[in-house]
Design an enzyme around this catalytic site. Structure first.
Site, short mmCIF file in Angstrom:
data_model
loop_
_atom_site.label_atom_id
_atom_site.label_comp_id
_atom_site.label_asym_id
_atom_site.label_seq_id
_atom_site.Cartn_x
_atom_site.Cartn_y
_atom_site.Cartn_z
CB CYS A 1 -3.67 4.10 4.47
SG CYS A 1 -3.11 3.37 6.08
CD GLU B 1 -3.36 -4.01 6.41
OE1 GLU B 1 -4.17 -3.18 6.54
OE2 GLU B 1 -3.44 -5.09 7.06
P1 NAP Z 1 1.14 1.58 -4.94
O1 NAP Z 1 1.46 2.42 -6.11
O2 NAP Z 1 0.12 0.66 -4.93
O3 NAP Z 1 2.62 0.80 -4.50
C1 NAP Z 1 2.71 0.19 -3.23
C2 NAP Z 1 4.01 -0.49 -3.48
O4 NAP Z 1 3.78 -1.59 -4.35
C3 NAP Z 1 5.30 0.16 -3.78
O5 NAP Z 1 6.39 -0.42 -3.12
C4 NAP Z 1 5.34 -0.07 -5.46
O6 NAP Z 1 6.71 -0.12 -6.02
C5 NAP Z 1 4.80 -1.56 -5.46
N1 NAP Z 1 4.22 -1.89 -6.78
C6 NAP Z 1 3.53 -1.18 -7.60
N2 NAP Z 1 3.00 -2.18 -8.45
C7 NAP Z 1 3.60 -3.44 -8.47
C8 NAP Z 1 3.72 -4.68 -9.11
N3 NAP Z 1 3.04 -4.70 -10.33
N4 NAP Z 1 4.08 -5.65 -8.48
C9 NAP Z 1 4.79 -5.52 -7.38
N5 NAP Z 1 4.97 -4.41 -6.61
C10 NAP Z 1 4.36 -3.28 -6.98
O7 NAP Z 1 0.89 2.58 -3.58
P2 NAP Z 1 1.35 3.81 -3.28
O8 NAP Z 1 1.08 4.94 -4.21
O9 NAP Z 1 2.89 3.74 -2.86
O10 NAP Z 1 0.76 4.12 -1.88
C11 NAP Z 1 -0.48 5.17 -1.98
C12 NAP Z 1 -1.70 4.00 -1.58
O11 NAP Z 1 -1.21 3.11 -0.48
C13 NAP Z 1 -2.97 4.70 -1.29
O12 NAP Z 1 -3.99 4.24 -1.99
C14 NAP Z 1 -2.88 4.27 0.40
O13 NAP Z 1 -4.20 4.32 0.86
C15 NAP Z 1 -2.58 2.93 0.43
N6 NAP Z 1 -1.99 2.92 1.99
C16 NAP Z 1 -2.47 1.90 2.53
C17 NAP Z 1 -1.91 1.68 3.76
C18 NAP Z 1 -2.72 0.56 4.86
O14 NAP Z 1 -1.89 0.28 5.83
N7 NAP Z 1 -3.83 -0.03 4.49
C19 NAP Z 1 -0.77 2.29 4.49
C20 NAP Z 1 -0.47 3.51 3.62
C21 NAP Z 1 -0.93 3.61 2.21
P3 NAP Z 1 7.29 1.02 -6.67
O15 NAP Z 1 7.05 2.09 -5.87
O16 NAP Z 1 8.71 0.58 -6.91
O17 NAP Z 1 6.24 1.24 -7.58
#
Ligand code: NAP
Length: 522
Positions: free
Chosen positions: A294, A255
């Site tokens: 999102c 997602e």
């Molecule tokens: P993110 O930086 O991609 O992080 C998401 C998750 O992935 C976090 O738990 C992060 O852990 C983990 N992560 C990051 N790099 C990783 C890696 N290399 N290996 C394993 N895990 C890793 O996203 P965010 O900043 O938290 O959230 C914002 C984004 O999420 C926005 O772009 C939004 O549109 C999207 N979003 C989408 C939905 C949907 O349902 N489609 C819902 C909500 C948000 P850490 O935090 O520990 O780094």
């Protein structure tokens, strides 16, 4: 305060100080999270053996009872969670409702679903097909729980709903979960999980949480495990390319972000009810959770002649909304999660100005209630207008994860539909119109590019659930850029955690199977 992880039946400390969590209003560090040194292979194995074995013994209805009890524990601690959501996520009361009550409501929904499935553990699809000339050999499809563990990696904007909506579906399917909340807002997830584990509701190994990055989790997944990722498209790409994911092929769903749109139909003139309803949704997109959803509206397609008045009406409504510290009940718009996200959002808005002009906002707001603009993670609600969206690229491609919406004029509805698709696949699109011919053709054209289409006419009026709100009854996820995944959708959510197997046999055996399963078309 430093958060431990709950794996292998124990709360375990990471070996390092870890990354900080902030109060986005004051900038102060409120906690740390770290999982360095924890044996993630062992954590997964424990959940896969102990948790899975215990859940496999339970029927859908018994698992539903567990979900109901989890919802009750969360409900009892509701006020404490509000406070954490305010301190660590900068949530107003209204923001916290979506995250916390959204989780409780989803758990209750799946609890009820489990009850309706009764004392069964498998699902059989309705009907059977005759496969041979004589009526002695038929087929049907059986769904059974996969003997694995569900790894659930979540984004920072929904530390409560994001974690529990995934756990609810997995647990009902009989699958143990390892939740990995985003570090920036892991406090609420940690507190909730702590309360639920202390209440001793779920079997040992069924619920686990890793606070910190969780290196080694993805690398140790096995074939019957799954990975449900919610977050940015960029992290989604990294995970998709992980060598273990490619080699072992656990199930995976993504997602990711998306450039969602709303369309005002050609009949949505400034004096119409649907126009007012659209304005309300756009203002919500610029205020609720400071735009960090999102599914949020990022682009608005509006008939060219209506754009000036729409712009005026939105600016007028925004002027009445106070920005600042959510501890003050007068505040309607809180901060982004931290100053890093604020700076990313502001730099993104700057990039949008290559194709659109700022009507209001675009910077750090100066007039804040009970907050310092220098230290808080605030972004002024920002409305832009793009004069030539058909020539635009960045406006259809760059997600500003904050309070930012771009208005785009259209001359023919067909252009609006095509521009909505220029987002490359989105989670949600909405249409405000009363014209049945517009609705019928537009919905069908929009559907392949969007996971959810919400249509609002006068009859629906205010009785809709909102453009951005994910309902447990409806599938959540979108094609292409949005990740191509699917979550929830009532019983459909179980598909991710269960295996569909074609069964070929005599009609007698298939009938007997039907007697001890719930019959459902998934
Ligand atoms: P993110 O930086 O991609 O992080 C998401 C998750 O992935 C976090 O738990 C992060 O852990 C983990 N992560 C990051 N790099 C990783 C890696 N290399 N290996 C394993 N895990 C890793 O996203 P965010 O900043 O938290 O959230 C914002 C984004 O999420 C926005 O772009 C939004 O549109 C999207 N979003 C989408 C939905 C949907 O349902 N489609 C819902 C909500 C948000 P850490 O935090 O520990 O780094």
């Amino acid at each position: 305060m430093k958060f431990k992880s709950y794996v292998c039946g124990n709360w375990i400390n990471g070996s390092q100080q870890g990354r900080p969590l902030h109060n986005p209003v004051t900038g102060e560090v409120v906690a740390h999270a770290d999982a360095t040194g924890i044996d993630m292979g062992a954590a997964l194995a424990f959940a896969r053996t102990q948790g899975e074995a215990a859940l496999a013994e339970m029927t859908f209805s018994q698992r539903g009872t567990v979900l109901k009890e989890i919802a009750a524990v969360l409900g009892e601690n509701r006020e404490k969670y509000d406070e954490i959501a305010r301190i660590n996520s900068g949530n107003t009361d209204r923001d916290a409702v979506i995250d916390i009550d959204g989780a409780i409501g989803t758990l209750k929904y799946y609890a009820h679903l489990g009850k309706t499935f009764g004392d069964t553990k498998t699902i059989v699809e309705p009907g059977q097909d005759q496969l041979a000339r004589d009526a002695v050999f038929f087929s049907t499809h059986l769904w059974t729980s996969r003997p694995g563990v569900a790894l659930q990696v979540n984004a920072y904007n929904f530390p409560s709903w994001g974690m529990w909506e995934k756990i609810a579906v997995a647990l009902l399917a009989g699958i143990p979960s390892i939740a990995k909340p985003a570090t920036a807002t892991a406090w609420l997830s940690h507190e909730m999980m702590h309360d639920v584990l202390a209440a001793n509701i779920a079997p040992m190994g069924a619920l686990n949480i890793v606070c910190g990055r969780g290196e080694g989790l993805v690398e140790n997944l096995q074939a019957m495990d799954s990975l449900a990722f919610t977050g940015s498209a960029e992290t989604g790409r990294i995970l998709r390319a992980n060598a273990n994911i490619l080699n072992v092929a656990p199930r995976m769903t993504i997602e990711a972000d998306s450039i969602n749109a709303t369309i005002l139909g050609p009949d949505a003139s400034a004096d119409s009810q649907v126009f007012d309803l659209a304005v309300k949704e756009i203002v919500k997109a610029l205020s609720i959770k400071a735009g960090q959803l999102c599914t949020n509206i990022r682009r608005v397609f509006v008939p060219k002649s209506v754009l000036p008045v729409l712009q005026e009406r939105i600016v007028e409504k925004l002027a009445a909304l106070k920005i600042g510290n959510p501890i003050n009940p007068a505040v309607a718009i809180g901060p982004l999660v931290n100053t890093q996200q604020r700076d990313i959002a502001l730099s993104g808005i700057k990039q949008l100005t290559a194709e659109a002009r700022i009507i209001t906002g675009g910077d750090i707001p100066v007039d804040l209630i009970d907050a310092d603009p220098e230290v808080g993670a605030f972004v002024a609600p920002t409305l832009l207008a793009c004069a030539d969206p058909q020539a635009g690229k960045i406006v259809h491609d760059l997600e500003i994860f904050g309070p930012c919406v771009t208005l785009m004029p259209y001359t023919s509805l067909n252009d609006a539909v095509e521009m909505a698709a220029a987002g490359g696949g989105s989670l949600a699109v909405s249409l405000f119109s009363n014209d049945p011919s517009v609705i019928a053709t537009t919905v069908v054209a929009l559907a392949p590019w969007h996971g959810r289409v919400m249509v609002v006419d006068d009859k629906v009026g205010h009785n809709h659930t909102g453009h951005a709100i994910v309902m447990p009854q409806c599938v959540h996820g979108g094609p292409g850029r949005a990740g191509g995944g699917e979550e929830l959708g009532g019983a459909r959510g179980l598909r991710f955690h269960m295996q569909r197997t074609a069964l070929q046999s005599s009609p007698k055996l298939l009938d007997e199977l039907r007697d001890c399963a719930v019959e459902l078309a998934l």
